[in-house]
Design an enzyme around this catalytic site. Structure first.
Site, PDB file in Angstrom:
ATOM      1  N   GLU A 184      29.923  46.356  28.097  1.00  0.00           N
ATOM      2  CA  GLU A 184      30.091  44.792  28.701  1.00  0.00           C
ATOM      3  C   GLU A 184      28.928  43.961  28.196  1.00  0.00           C
ATOM      4  OE1 GLU A 184      30.553  44.490  32.929  1.00  0.00           O
ATOM      5  OE2 GLU A 184      31.156  42.355  32.698  1.00  0.00           O
ATOM      6  N   LYS A 226      34.207  45.498  27.017  1.00  0.00           N
ATOM      7  CA  LYS A 226      34.512  44.293  28.041  1.00  0.00           C
ATOM      8  C   LYS A 226      33.857  43.056  27.741  1.00  0.00           C
ATOM      9  CE  LYS A 226      34.397  43.904  32.874  1.00  0.00           C
ATOM     10  NZ  LYS A 226      34.761  44.374  34.203  1.00  0.00           N
TER      11      LYS A 226
HETATM   12  P1  13P Z   1      34.456  39.408  36.982  1.00  0.00           P
HETATM   13  O1  13P Z   1      35.819  39.710  36.604  1.00  0.00           O
HETATM   14  O2  13P Z   1      34.393  39.124  38.656  1.00  0.00           O
HETATM   15  O3  13P Z   1      33.374  38.668  36.172  1.00  0.00           O
HETATM   16  O4  13P Z   1      33.781  40.848  37.136  1.00  0.00           O
HETATM   17  C1  13P Z   1      33.965  41.666  36.075  1.00  0.00           C
HETATM   18  C2  13P Z   1      32.829  42.620  36.331  1.00  0.00           C
HETATM   19  O5  13P Z   1      32.941  43.976  36.275  1.00  0.00           O
HETATM   20  C3  13P Z   1      31.697  41.799  35.866  1.00  0.00           C
HETATM   21  O6  13P Z   1      30.637  43.138  35.446  1.00  0.00           O
END
Ligand code: 13P
Length: 346
Positions: A184, A226
């Protein structure tokens, strides 16, 4: 490493009609979410809230392929003695675990962060696997500076590189432990920048990430990306349309993400609930991708249920109803089948 097992888990995580519930807020972050509903964040309250979500049968069975947990939750037991991990598994969803230790100030790069948590990670991953986790998450944070501040322009190449390198080292360790890594790299949407800046930075970050994943020997068949969507900063006066967000995001992903990656599960990043659904839906209406495009939302899946719950057990059923609705709407969006009428129908 068992690549076949990793691939099976990764493919299941992005099953059409389903996505991930990001319920992995750190103790600090969940404290802020609870403060917004005037509820004290205690060990029991955090359990009650998350247990309520995991007992929302329709949402969990049909629209949640996996749940990202914070370490506390991975070890937590519900009031009747069932572990929260078993509750998730009983709904045929996969438990996952956030393993990074947070974004910390970066030396030599004022105003920027690098995510920590690699030291000792091999041992932790083996333990998390024993506790039932089959995928993990590591979040890198990339912040775009205010376009009016020429004295401090971020992100620097040094910060991008340090973060994508750490993501790749983490991913390699996960796969060694037979845990699917969610990588991510979040380009934050708070700020004044326009959509073109987000487009360019997201492109650069993803190029760097996939080069680093290759260098560290990470198998893409067993990896989930992600990313953020390509949007304008929240404070930018010129906001792109849903179509523009979808087209730009798809353009960047097509240029950066190899087809061996089974799926891409977006973060919501502060978009409002329906906007996050609509944007995902618009991308899936374009369609024709080599990977599934779905959600890994935290706030956009939980916020309306959180406000309805408000820390009170009396609101349990109403909060589950809210969660069911958001999960269903996002499930439809993951197939390009969401409509505004279905949204309103509740
Ligand atoms: P949000 O969808 O609130 O951005 O959170 C996703 C997430 O896992 C952030 O690390």
């Amino acid at each position: 490493m068992n690549l076949e097992q990793l691939n099976q888990v990764a493919v299941k995580m992005v099953t059409p009609g389903q996505g991930l519930l990001a319920a992995d807020e750190s103790t600090g972050t969940i404290g802020k979410r609870f403060a917004s509903i005037n509820t004290e964040s205690t060990y029991e309250k955090r359990r009650d809230w998350r247990e309520m979500l995991f007992r929302t049968d329709h949402a969990m069975r049909n629209h949640v392929s996996g749940v990202i947990l914070y370490e506390e939750t991975l070890r937590q037991t519900s009031e009747d003695g069932t572990t929260l991990v078993d509750l998730i598994k009983s709904n045929d969803a996969i438990p996952g675990i956030k393993v990074d230790m947070g974004a910390k100030p970066m030396a030599g790069r004022p105003g920027e962060t690098v995510t920590e948590g690699l030291d000792g990670l091999r041992g932790r991953l083996n333990e998390y696997y024993e506790l039932g986790a089959r995928f993990a998450k590591w979040r890198a944070v990339i912040e775009i500076s205010n376009p009016e501040r020429a004295d401090q322009v971020t992100p620097s190449w040094g910060a991008i590189k340090a973060n994508t390198h750490a993501l790749a080292r983490y991913a390699a360790l996960c796969q060694e432990a037979n845990i699917v890594p969610i990588v991510e790299p979040e380009v934050l949407m708070n700020g004044y920048h326009g959509v073109q800046t987000c487009h360019d930075i997201t492109h650069k970050v993803l190029k760097s990430l996939f080069a680093d994943l290759f260098e560290q020997g990470v198998k893409l068949e067993g990896t989930i990306l992600k990313p953020n969507m390509v949007v304008a900063g929240k404070r930018c006066p010129v906001q792109p349309s849903v179509e523009e967000v979808a087209e730009r995001t798809v353009e960047v992903l097509k240029d950066c993400v190899p087809s061996a990656v089974p799926g891409i599960a977006f973060l919501s990043g502060g978009q409002d609930n329906v906007q996050a659904t609509e944007n995902l839906n618009a991308m899936n209406q374009i369609g024709g991708f080599p990977w599934s495009l779905t959600y890994s939302y935290g706030r956009a899946l939980q916020q309306s249920a959180l406000f309805t719950w408000a820390g009170e057990s009396d609101n349990y059923d109403a909060a589950q109803k809210e969660f069911n609705h958001r999960a269903k709407m996002n499930g439809l969006a993951s197939m390009g089948e969401w409509t505004a009428e279905l949204e309103r129908a509740g």
